[in-house]
Design an enzyme around this catalytic site. Structure first.
Site, PDB file in Angstrom:
ATOM      1  N   SER A 124      35.856  67.528  56.986  1.00 61.18           N
ATOM      2  CA  SER A 124      36.783  68.763  57.200  1.00 61.18           C
ATOM      3  C   SER A 124      35.958  69.363  58.533  1.00 61.18           C
ATOM      4  O   SER A 124      34.726  69.430  58.542  1.00 61.18           O
ATOM      5  CB  SER A 124      36.846  69.869  56.221  1.00 61.18           C
ATOM      6  N   TYR A 149      32.877  75.445  49.344  1.00 63.35           N
ATOM      7  CA  TYR A 149      33.866  74.386  49.626  1.00 63.35           C
ATOM      8  C   TYR A 149      33.372  73.548  50.782  1.00 63.35           C
ATOM      9  O   TYR A 149      33.006  72.335  50.718  1.00 63.35           O
ATOM     10  CB  TYR A 149      35.222  74.717  49.522  1.00 63.35           C
ATOM     11  N   LYS A 153      31.629  69.622  51.685  1.00 70.77           N
ATOM     12  CA  LYS A 153      31.973  68.729  52.665  1.00 70.77           C
ATOM     13  C   LYS A 153      30.600  68.339  53.391  1.00 70.77           C
ATOM     14  O   LYS A 153      30.360  67.111  53.830  1.00 70.77           O
ATOM     15  CB  LYS A 153      33.021  69.289  53.481  1.00 70.77           C
TER      16      LYS A 153
END
Ligand code: NAD
Ligand code: WQD
Length: 337
Positions: A124, A149, A153
């Site tokens: 991302s 989150y 990644k």
């Protein structure tokens, strides 16, 4: 190629399965259906003539994963499975680390044990953090993430890079997505957020449907064209096409490449709202609210590397993204049933 698609019934995974099948690949989907629906399989079947083989399996379940690898021979894996709600990751960090890190480690263990050399991973733009100025270039590396989150990644990127160094012949493409929106133009596949959406376009879609009163625009005092946040939106079908190119690239190379997937153009919140108004033919109410913590002013991708290595460029503009999103919401007022 025979490709294992984890998270393949989800938003981006389902569109990618359609593009893979339409390009002559075979797919096996693995998903625990935490954030998707079994009926997606029939819809993929409608669009391609092939209903993929499916395992309702959780990547945290080592035995379940092993069964999938025992019963199939894969040439590659596209790894979408994971949790993606930024706010929830702040309140439930362990849940996010267990799913996105522990689950991924189990999957990578199987890839190595069963000799699957090619992997494409859903990373991302969030890994750029707030450390750099747009356009974000892959060579900038990774910034400081601002939530669990984003950290999952960033950690997965590092783990996969290390695995490529340690395992000869392994090949990985880490795709850094910018802001995927839109839906399949058939209206059969699209995004179905749980509860009140956190992301801009799903929220606007609810306002257009009359299910929410108005959009809250998070800040109008950024240093941007109209003071509202600027992002690089990409049509989910364009993003899906990038995966076909990435998995084919991985098959012909070894080592690890990080590649941005965006349009290279930024649109402000109000520009997106106006594009959606055009798509649905209504005026959509909004109010200006305070800035959302953790947001940056401007994010858009440098797209040269995707063009050079994958021959990938986006085709669809913001009008088409909004039109397809609206069409999906009209065709599926209660989600995918
Ligand atoms: P999604 O929630 O629609 O799809 C993810 C799928 O993974 C779902 O079907 C869910 O049921 C499944 N899943 C979750 N945890 C699992 C587990 N433990 N075991 C098996 N399956 C599991 O999300 P999406 O928007 O399609 O995103 C796909 C991937 O792309 C995710 O990894 C996400 O973090 C990443 N990504 C998404 C965006 C975005 O804005 N949508 C941006 C950048 C990166
Ligand atoms: C876009 C713009 C908001 C909602 C997130 C994740 C990122 C990635 C993509 C997974 C911003 C504004 C939003 C609203 C608003 N996901 N906004 N009112 O924050 O760029 O990225 O999704 O990897 O990791 O952080 O996307 O759609 O939430 O916001 O004004 O109700 O819309 O402030 O400027 P974001 P978004």
């Amino acid at each position: 190629m025979n490709i294992l698609v984890t998270g393949g019934t989800g938003f981006i995974g389902s569109h990618t399965c359609v593009e893979l099948l339409n390009n002559g690949h075979q797919v096996v989907i693995l998903d625990n259906l935490y954030n998707s629906n079994i009926h997606v399989l029939e819809r993929i079947g409608k669009l391609t003539g092939v209903t993929p083989k499916f395992y309702e399996t959780d990547i945290r379940d080592k035995e379940g994963l092993k069964k999938v690898f025992e019963e199939n021979r894969f040439d590659a894996c596209i790894h979408f499975a994971g949790l993606k709600a930024v706010g929830e990751s702040v309140s439930k960090p362990l849940f996010y680390y267990q799913n996105n890190i522990e689950g991924s480690l189990n999957l990578y263990e199987c890839l190595i044990a069963y000799g699957v050399k090619n992997i494409v991973f859903s990373s991302s733009a969030t890994v750029y953090g707030d450390n750099f100025e747009a356009p974000f270039k892959e060579e900038y590396g990774r910034g400081t993430t601002t939530n669990p989150y984003g950290s999952t990644k960033l950690m997965n990127e590092i783990i996969i890079e290390d695995l490529c160094k340690a395992n000869e012949g392994m090949s990985a493409v880490l795709l850094r997505y910018f802001n995927p929106i839109g839906a399949h133009e058939s209206g059969l596949l699209g995004e179905v957020p749980n509860g009140i959406p956190n992301n801009l376009v799903p929220y606007i879609a609810r306002v257009a449907e009359g299910k929410l009163d108005r959009l809250n625009v998070f800040g109008d005092d950024y240093d941007t064209v109209d003071g509202t946040g600027v992002r690089d939106y990409i049509h989910v079908v364009d993003l899906a096409r990038a995966h076909v190119k990435a998995v084919e690239y991985a098959d012909k190379h070894t080592g690890c490449e990080v590649i941005n997937v965006g349009s290279g153009k930024g649109y402000s919140v109000l520009e997106v709202l106006h594009a959606y108004e055009k798509a649905c033919g209504k005026t959509l109410p909004y109010v200006v609210a305070p800035r959302r913590p953790g947001d940056i002013a401007t994010s858009y991708a440098a797209t040269d590397k995707a063009k050079e290595l994958l021959g990938f460029e986006t085709e669809y503009d913001i009008e088409k993204m909004c039109a397809d999103s609206y069409h999906f919401s009209v065709m599926n007022p209660n989600g995918i049933e």
